[in-house]
Design a protein around this motif. Structure first.
Motif, PDB file in Angstrom:
ATOM      1  N   PRO A 156      29.627  23.048  21.938  1.00  0.00           N
ATOM      2  CA  PRO A 156      29.007  23.706  23.085  1.00  0.00           C
ATOM      3  C   PRO A 156      27.624  23.112  23.377  1.00  0.00           C
ATOM      4  O   PRO A 156      26.846  22.844  22.454  1.00  0.00           O
ATOM      5  CB  PRO A 156      28.891  25.168  22.659  1.00  0.00           C
ATOM      6  N   ALA A 157      27.327  22.917  24.656  1.00  0.00           N
ATOM      7  CA  ALA A 157      26.020  22.390  25.062  1.00  0.00           C
ATOM      8  C   ALA A 157      24.939  23.425  24.770  1.00  0.00           C
ATOM      9  O   ALA A 157      25.157  24.631  24.916  1.00  0.00           O
ATOM     10  CB  ALA A 157      26.034  22.035  26.540  1.00  0.00           C
ATOM     11  N   SER A 158      23.769  22.955  24.355  1.00  0.00           N
ATOM     12  CA  SER A 158      22.687  23.870  24.011  1.00  0.00           C
ATOM     13  C   SER A 158      22.136  24.606  25.231  1.00  0.00           C
ATOM     14  O   SER A 158      21.612  25.709  25.101  1.00  0.00           O
ATOM     15  CB  SER A 158      21.563  23.108  23.298  1.00  0.00           C
ATOM     16  N   ASP A 159      22.263  24.030  26.412  1.00  0.00           N
ATOM     17  CA  ASP A 159      21.755  24.669  27.628  1.00  0.00           C
ATOM     18  C   ASP A 159      22.788  25.548  28.311  1.00  0.00           C
ATOM     19  O   ASP A 159      22.436  26.394  29.127  1.00  0.00           O
ATOM     20  CB  ASP A 159      21.266  23.606  28.613  1.00  0.00           C
ATOM     21  N   ASP A 160      24.066  25.350  28.011  1.00  0.00           N
ATOM     22  CA  ASP A 160      25.133  26.096  28.687  1.00  0.00           C
ATOM     23  C   ASP A 160      26.357  26.093  27.781  1.00  0.00           C
ATOM     24  O   ASP A 160      27.132  25.133  27.761  1.00  0.00           O
ATOM     25  CB  ASP A 160      25.462  25.435  30.023  1.00  0.00           C
ATOM     26  N   PRO A 161      26.542  27.163  26.997  1.00  0.00           N
ATOM     27  CA  PRO A 161      27.636  27.186  26.028  1.00  0.00           C
ATOM     28  C   PRO A 161      29.033  27.140  26.647  1.00  0.00           C
ATOM     29  O   PRO A 161      30.011  26.975  25.926  1.00  0.00           O
ATOM     30  CB  PRO A 161      27.419  28.477  25.244  1.00  0.00           C
ATOM     31  N   THR A 162      29.133  27.248  27.966  1.00  0.00           N
ATOM     32  CA  THR A 162      30.447  27.115  28.605  1.00  0.00           C
ATOM     33  C   THR A 162      30.818  25.651  28.823  1.00  0.00           C
ATOM     34  O   THR A 162      31.948  25.346  29.186  1.00  0.00           O
ATOM     35  CB  THR A 162      30.491  27.853  29.959  1.00  0.00           C
ATOM     36  N   ARG A 163      29.861  24.749  28.600  1.00  0.00           N
ATOM     37  CA  ARG A 163      30.111  23.304  28.729  1.00  0.00           C
ATOM     38  C   ARG A 163      30.121  22.687  27.333  1.00  0.00           C
ATOM     39  O   ARG A 163      29.512  23.221  26.420  1.00  0.00           O
ATOM     40  CB  ARG A 163      29.021  22.648  29.568  1.00  0.00           C
ATOM     41  N   THR A 164      30.781  21.556  27.195  1.00  0.00           N
ATOM     42  CA  THR A 164      30.770  20.857  25.911  1.00  0.00           C
ATOM     43  C   THR A 164      30.166  19.466  26.074  1.00  0.00           C
ATOM     44  O   THR A 164      30.193  18.889  27.166  1.00  0.00           O
ATOM     45  CB  THR A 164      32.189  20.722  25.309  1.00  0.00           C
ATOM     46  N   VAL A 165      29.615  18.969  24.978  1.00  0.00           N
ATOM     47  CA  VAL A 165      29.060  17.616  24.925  1.00  0.00           C
ATOM     48  C   VAL A 165      29.548  16.969  23.632  1.00  0.00           C
ATOM     49  O   VAL A 165      29.940  17.666  22.689  1.00  0.00           O
ATOM     50  CB  VAL A 165      27.513  17.605  24.970  1.00  0.00           C
ATOM     51  N   ARG A 166      29.508  15.662  23.594  1.00  0.00           N
ATOM     52  CA  ARG A 166      29.857  14.935  22.372  1.00  0.00           C
ATOM     53  C   ARG A 166      28.764  15.172  21.328  1.00  0.00           C
ATOM     54  O   ARG A 166      27.583  15.033  21.619  1.00  0.00           O
ATOM     55  CB  ARG A 166      29.963  13.436  22.661  1.00  0.00           C
ATOM     56  N   ARG A 167      29.171  15.507  20.124  1.00  0.00           N
ATOM     57  CA  ARG A 167      28.222  15.722  19.035  1.00  0.00           C
ATOM     58  C   ARG A 167      27.498  14.426  18.685  1.00  0.00           C
ATOM     59  O   ARG A 167      26.304  14.405  18.460  1.00  0.00           O
ATOM     60  CB  ARG A 167      28.990  16.251  17.812  1.00  0.00           C
ATOM     61  N   LYS A 168      28.254  13.323  18.651  1.00  0.00           N
ATOM     62  CA  LYS A 168      27.682  12.014  18.333  1.00  0.00           C
ATOM     63  C   LYS A 168      28.026  11.015  19.435  1.00  0.00           C
ATOM     64  O   LYS A 168      29.189  10.896  19.817  1.00  0.00           O
ATOM     65  CB  LYS A 168      28.223  11.495  16.988  1.00  0.00           C
ATOM     66  N   ARG A 169      27.019  10.304  19.924  1.00  0.00           N
ATOM     67  CA  ARG A 169      27.227   9.301  20.975  1.00  0.00           C
ATOM     68  C   ARG A 169      26.664   7.945  20.575  1.00  0.00           C
ATOM     69  O   ARG A 169      26.583   7.043  21.389  1.00  0.00           O
ATOM     70  CB  ARG A 169      26.540   9.760  22.271  1.00  0.00           C
TER      71      ARG A 169
END
Length: 191
Positions: A156-169
């Protein structure tokens, strides 16, 4: 040494305080190098993060080698020890960290996922030289991957838990994979 290969880079040995607590391993067990970027502003902060203890055995998360923007190479954990740098691949791999801000300090913020800092020429030259030296020292070394190739978890993204981001890029889109693979005879894996 072949006249076409770069000389071994000078290595500043700077062992982490808990290095001797990390599991020992025979060098022939190593067949993979994982390229990371620190996603921190400088070597001093990377060192601070590396010294942090996260596990009950008194160890933490760290790569083996760190390459600063000026091309200097620092050894935090000897290759004969298993460092904690990538989930699922630590026993067979060496972690090389390139000092680069990456997404710092908003690692998981969906609005700050661009990794815009380029790697320096000095870093890439030092990396190529280090990889050639590691291949001389560890003949079983055959594969290379980016951290992003091996850890594809989304969180979950830190600014919007309804969105996801890659943990490692890391090492990210600015890393010169084609150049590296032309200069170093390792096979990139992407499981």
């Amino acid at each position: 040494m072949s006249p076409d290969l770069p000389p071994a880079p000078p290595i500043n040995e700077w062992p982490l305080p808990y290095e001797q607590r990390l599991e020992a391993r025979p060098l022939p067990r190593i067949d993979l190098v994982v390229i990371h970027c620190t996603e921190l502003p400088d070597l001093a902060m990377a060192r601070e993060y590396g010294e942090r203890v996260h596990y009950g055995d008194g160890t933490g998360n760290s790569g083996h080698y760190y390459i600063d923007r000026d091309g200097s190479v620092h050894l935090f954990v000897g290759p004969e020890r298993v460092a904690h740098h990538v989930r699922g691949y630590n026993p067979r791999s060496i972690g090389i960290e390139l000092i680069n801000a990456g997404r710092y300090p908003h690692w998981l913020d969906s609005r700050h996922q661009d990794m815009v800092e380029p790697y320096t020429e000095a870093q890439i030259q030092a990396l190529v030289a280090l990889l050639h030296e590691l291949r001389r020292e560890i003949p079983s070394l055959e594969f290379i991957a980016g951290h992003e190739d091996l850890d594809r978890e989304e969180v979950p993204a830190s600014d919007d838990p309804t969105r996801t981001v890659r943990r490692k890029r890391d090492p990210g889109p600015r890393f010169p994979w084609s150049r590296l693979l032309q200069e170093v005879p390792l096979t990139r894996i992407r499981p």
